[in-house]
Structures are given as structure tokens and as C-alpha cells.
Design a protein around this motif. Structure first.
Motif, PDB file in Angstrom:
ATOM      1  N   ASN A 259       4.133  10.566 -47.902  1.00 42.72           N
ATOM      2  CA  ASN A 259       5.542  10.286 -47.604  1.00 42.72           C
ATOM      3  C   ASN A 259       6.487  10.939 -48.601  1.00 42.72           C
ATOM      4  O   ASN A 259       7.678  10.661 -48.586  1.00 42.72           O
ATOM      5  CB  ASN A 259       5.803   8.773 -47.575  1.00 42.72           C
ATOM      6  CG  ASN A 259       5.267   8.129 -46.325  1.00 42.72           C
ATOM      7  OD1 ASN A 259       5.578   8.553 -45.217  1.00 42.72           O
ATOM      8  ND2 ASN A 259       4.433   7.123 -46.479  1.00 42.72           N
ATOM      9  N   ARG A 260       5.937  11.734 -49.480  1.00 37.36           N
ATOM     10  CA  ARG A 260       6.716  12.400 -50.531  1.00 37.36           C
ATOM     11  C   ARG A 260       7.556  11.354 -51.271  1.00 37.36           C
ATOM     12  O   ARG A 260       7.034  10.350 -51.696  1.00 37.36           O
ATOM     13  CB  ARG A 260       7.528  13.529 -49.929  1.00 37.36           C
ATOM     14  CG  ARG A 260       6.622  14.555 -49.224  1.00 37.36           C
ATOM     15  CD  ARG A 260       7.355  15.691 -48.678  1.00 37.36           C
ATOM     16  NE  ARG A 260       8.114  16.323 -49.746  1.00 37.36           N
ATOM     17  CZ  ARG A 260       8.719  17.458 -49.629  1.00 37.36           C
ATOM     18  NH1 ARG A 260       8.671  18.102 -48.499  1.00 37.36           N
ATOM     19  NH2 ARG A 260       9.394  17.975 -50.626  1.00 37.36           N
ATOM     20  N   ASP A 261       8.862  11.600 -51.403  1.00 36.71           N
ATOM     21  CA  ASP A 261       9.712  10.614 -52.095  1.00 36.71           C
ATOM     22  C   ASP A 261      10.643   9.928 -51.103  1.00 36.71           C
ATOM     23  O   ASP A 261      11.779   9.615 -51.402  1.00 36.71           O
ATOM     24  CB  ASP A 261      10.472  11.243 -53.255  1.00 36.71           C
ATOM     25  CG  ASP A 261      11.476  12.290 -52.808  1.00 36.71           C
ATOM     26  OD1 ASP A 261      11.430  12.714 -51.632  1.00 36.71           O
ATOM     27  OD2 ASP A 261      12.309  12.694 -53.623  1.00 36.71           O
ATOM     28  N   SER A 262      10.133   9.683 -49.909  1.00 37.80           N
ATOM     29  CA  SER A 262      10.937   9.083 -48.843  1.00 37.80           C
ATOM     30  C   SER A 262      11.252   7.610 -49.079  1.00 37.80           C
ATOM     31  O   SER A 262      12.180   7.082 -48.497  1.00 37.80           O
ATOM     32  CB  SER A 262      10.221   9.213 -47.499  1.00 37.80           C
ATOM     33  OG  SER A 262      10.001  10.559 -47.197  1.00 37.80           O
ATOM     34  N   TYR A 263      10.457   6.921 -49.901  1.00 31.51           N
ATOM     35  CA  TYR A 263      10.665   5.495 -50.122  1.00 31.51           C
ATOM     36  C   TYR A 263      11.595   5.269 -51.315  1.00 31.51           C
ATOM     37  O   TYR A 263      11.447   5.884 -52.362  1.00 31.51           O
ATOM     38  CB  TYR A 263       9.342   4.769 -50.376  1.00 31.51           C
ATOM     39  CG  TYR A 263       8.639   4.417 -49.097  1.00 31.51           C
ATOM     40  CD1 TYR A 263       8.846   3.190 -48.481  1.00 31.51           C
ATOM     41  CD2 TYR A 263       7.790   5.325 -48.478  1.00 31.51           C
ATOM     42  CE1 TYR A 263       8.222   2.870 -47.292  1.00 31.51           C
ATOM     43  CE2 TYR A 263       7.157   5.010 -47.287  1.00 31.51           C
ATOM     44  CZ  TYR A 263       7.382   3.786 -46.704  1.00 31.51           C
ATOM     45  OH  TYR A 263       6.772   3.472 -45.529  1.00 31.51           O
ATOM     46  N   ALA A 264      12.563   4.370 -51.122  1.00 33.61           N
ATOM     47  CA  ALA A 264      13.508   4.025 -52.178  1.00 33.61           C
ATOM     48  C   ALA A 264      13.422   2.526 -52.452  1.00 33.61           C
ATOM     49  O   ALA A 264      13.036   1.739 -51.578  1.00 33.61           O
ATOM     50  CB  ALA A 264      14.929   4.390 -51.762  1.00 33.61           C
ATOM     51  N   TYR A 265      13.789   2.159 -53.671  1.00 34.91           N
ATOM     52  CA  TYR A 265      13.784   0.757 -54.106  1.00 34.91           C
ATOM     53  C   TYR A 265      15.079   0.494 -54.865  1.00 34.91           C
ATOM     54  O   TYR A 265      15.569   1.362 -55.589  1.00 34.91           O
ATOM     55  CB  TYR A 265      12.591   0.484 -55.020  1.00 34.91           C
ATOM     56  CG  TYR A 265      11.280   0.843 -54.377  1.00 34.91           C
ATOM     57  CD1 TYR A 265      10.599  -0.076 -53.591  1.00 34.91           C
ATOM     58  CD2 TYR A 265      10.739   2.109 -54.532  1.00 34.91           C
ATOM     59  CE1 TYR A 265       9.402   0.255 -52.975  1.00 34.91           C
ATOM     60  CE2 TYR A 265       9.543   2.453 -53.916  1.00 34.91           C
ATOM     61  CZ  TYR A 265       8.875   1.525 -53.145  1.00 34.91           C
ATOM     62  OH  TYR A 265       7.697   1.853 -52.532  1.00 34.91           O
ATOM     63  N   PRO A 266      15.643  -0.708 -54.746  1.00 34.25           N
ATOM     64  CA  PRO A 266      16.853  -1.019 -55.500  1.00 34.25           C
ATOM     65  C   PRO A 266      16.571  -0.955 -57.006  1.00 34.25           C
ATOM     66  O   PRO A 266      15.449  -1.226 -57.448  1.00 34.25           O
ATOM     67  CB  PRO A 266      17.193  -2.458 -55.094  1.00 34.25           C
ATOM     68  CG  PRO A 266      16.193  -2.886 -54.093  1.00 34.25           C
ATOM     69  CD  PRO A 266      15.159  -1.829 -53.956  1.00 34.25           C
ATOM     70  N   LEU A 267      17.577  -0.577 -57.768  1.00 30.92           N
ATOM     71  CA  LEU A 267      17.415  -0.510 -59.228  1.00 30.92           C
ATOM     72  C   LEU A 267      16.964  -1.843 -59.803  1.00 30.92           C
ATOM     73  O   LEU A 267      16.205  -1.883 -60.771  1.00 30.92           O
ATOM     74  CB  LEU A 267      18.730  -0.087 -59.895  1.00 30.92           C
ATOM     75  CG  LEU A 267      19.211   1.326 -59.614  1.00 30.92           C
ATOM     76  CD1 LEU A 267      20.491   1.590 -60.405  1.00 30.92           C
ATOM     77  CD2 LEU A 267      18.166   2.355 -59.932  1.00 30.92           C
ATOM     78  N   SER A 268      17.405  -2.931 -59.186  1.00 28.12           N
ATOM     79  CA  SER A 268      17.072  -4.264 -59.711  1.00 28.12           C
ATOM     80  C   SER A 268      15.564  -4.521 -59.701  1.00 28.12           C
ATOM     81  O   SER A 268      15.066  -5.285 -60.524  1.00 28.12           O
ATOM     82  CB  SER A 268      17.788  -5.345 -58.906  1.00 28.12           C
ATOM     83  OG  SER A 268      17.417  -5.261 -57.538  1.00 28.12           O
ATOM     84  N   LYS A 269      14.822  -3.866 -58.801  1.00 25.82           N
ATOM     85  CA  LYS A 269      13.365  -4.038 -58.757  1.00 25.82           C
ATOM     86  C   LYS A 269      12.728  -3.600 -60.078  1.00 25.82           C
ATOM     87  O   LYS A 269      11.693  -4.098 -60.478  1.00 25.82           O
ATOM     88  CB  LYS A 269      12.763  -3.256 -57.594  1.00 25.82           C
ATOM     89  CG  LYS A 269      11.252  -3.357 -57.519  1.00 25.82           C
ATOM     90  CD  LYS A 269      10.703  -2.648 -56.311  1.00 25.82           C
ATOM     91  CE  LYS A 269       9.201  -2.658 -56.326  1.00 25.82           C
ATOM     92  NZ  LYS A 269       8.609  -3.671 -55.508  1.00 25.82           N
ATOM     93  N   PHE A 270      13.387  -2.658 -60.767  1.00 31.69           N
ATOM     94  CA  PHE A 270      12.888  -2.147 -62.036  1.00 31.69           C
ATOM     95  C   PHE A 270      13.646  -2.734 -63.223  1.00 31.69           C
ATOM     96  O   PHE A 270      13.427  -2.338 -64.354  1.00 31.69           O
ATOM     97  CB  PHE A 270      13.001  -0.619 -62.060  1.00 31.69           C
ATOM     98  CG  PHE A 270      12.121   0.048 -61.040  1.00 31.69           C
ATOM     99  CD1 PHE A 270      10.827   0.416 -61.346  1.00 31.69           C
ATOM    100  CD2 PHE A 270      12.585   0.284 -59.759  1.00 31.69           C
ATOM    101  CE1 PHE A 270      10.015   1.023 -60.400  1.00 31.69           C
ATOM    102  CE2 PHE A 270      11.781   0.890 -58.800  1.00 31.69           C
ATOM    103  CZ  PHE A 270      10.498   1.252 -59.129  1.00 31.69           C
ATOM    104  N   GLY A 271      14.571  -3.666 -62.949  1.00 29.34           N
ATOM    105  CA  GLY A 271      15.349  -4.290 -64.016  1.00 29.34           C
ATOM    106  C   GLY A 271      16.482  -3.425 -64.530  1.00 29.34           C
ATOM    107  O   GLY A 271      17.020  -3.670 -65.606  1.00 29.34           O
ATOM    108  N   PHE A 272      16.875  -2.412 -63.758  1.00 34.60           N
ATOM    109  CA  PHE A 272      17.938  -1.507 -64.185  1.00 34.60           C
ATOM    110  C   PHE A 272      19.299  -1.990 -63.731  1.00 34.60           C
ATOM    111  O   PHE A 272      19.438  -2.610 -62.686  1.00 34.60           O
ATOM    112  CB  PHE A 272      17.735  -0.106 -63.603  1.00 34.60           C
ATOM    113  CG  PHE A 272      16.535   0.620 -64.129  1.00 34.60           C
ATOM    114  CD1 PHE A 272      16.134   0.493 -65.449  1.00 34.60           C
ATOM    115  CD2 PHE A 272      15.815   1.438 -63.304  1.00 34.60           C
ATOM    116  CE1 PHE A 272      15.035   1.179 -65.925  1.00 34.60           C
ATOM    117  CE2 PHE A 272      14.715   2.140 -63.765  1.00 34.60           C
ATOM    118  CZ  PHE A 272      14.328   2.003 -65.080  1.00 34.60           C
ATOM    119  N   ASN A 273      20.308  -1.631 -64.508  1.00 34.04           N
ATOM    120  CA  ASN A 273      21.702  -1.895 -64.178  1.00 34.04           C
ATOM    121  C   ASN A 273      22.484  -0.635 -64.524  1.00 34.04           C
ATOM    122  O   ASN A 273      22.551  -0.268 -65.690  1.00 34.04           O
ATOM    123  CB  ASN A 273      22.217  -3.093 -64.980  1.00 34.04           C
ATOM    124  CG  ASN A 273      23.649  -3.440 -64.637  1.00 34.04           C
ATOM    125  OD1 ASN A 273      24.383  -2.631 -64.089  1.00 34.04           O
ATOM    126  ND2 ASN A 273      24.043  -4.640 -64.970  1.00 34.04           N
TER     127      ASN A 273
END
Length: 78
Positions: A34-48
Motif C-alpha cells: 500500500n506504499r504510504d497510502s495509510y495515514a494516522y492522526p498525530l495524536s496516535k503518536f503523541g504529537f502536537n
């Protein structure tokens, strides 16, 4: 370590191949087939993303990139 990229745009809307919609800034993680087709919210990684210097440092750490000095530059409003 997977291939990762960040999209910093609060107005962004991304639809994953499985139909899940991600709104706002997000991170793409490479998946086999799927290459880089999948995205995740920044909050999943603890980012702001409100503090970009901190975000960049945290993102580099996630990517296992050696820590570098980050100098935050601010523009002068006229």
C-alpha cells in the motif's frame, strides 16, 4: 523502522484505502503493498503540531534520526 512522512495541515482530509478518513495534520506510514497510502492522526503518536520545533524533534526521534539542534525562527510582524 518503517518509512514515515508527516503532513502538517489542519485543513487536510485524507482517506485511507480502507475508507477511514483522517482530518487535520497526520502521519503516513509505509505498508507493504500500500506504499504510504495509510495515514494516522498525530495524536496516535503523541504529537502536537502547535510547537513546530518540539514536533520536529519528536518526529526525528521517531524516525531514529540522530538528534540535531533545532533553531526556531520567528518572523517579525510589520
Amino acid at each position: 523502522m518503517p518509512l514515515i512522512r508527516a503532513c502538517i495541515n489542519e485543513d487536510a482530509v485524507h482517506e485511507n484505502p480502507d475508507g477511514e478518513k483522517i482530518t487535520g495534520s497526520h502521519i503516513h506510514v509505509y505498508r507493504e503493498n500500500n506504499r504510504d497510502s495509510y495515514a494516522y492522526p498525530l495524536s496516535k503518536f503523541g504529537f502536537n503540531p502547535t510547537n513546530m520545533a518540539k514536533f520536529l524533534g519528536d518526529f526525528l526521534e521517531l524516525c531514529s534520526i540522530e538528534k540535531i539542534d533545532i533553531i526556531e525562527q520567528k518572523t517579525i510582524e510589520e
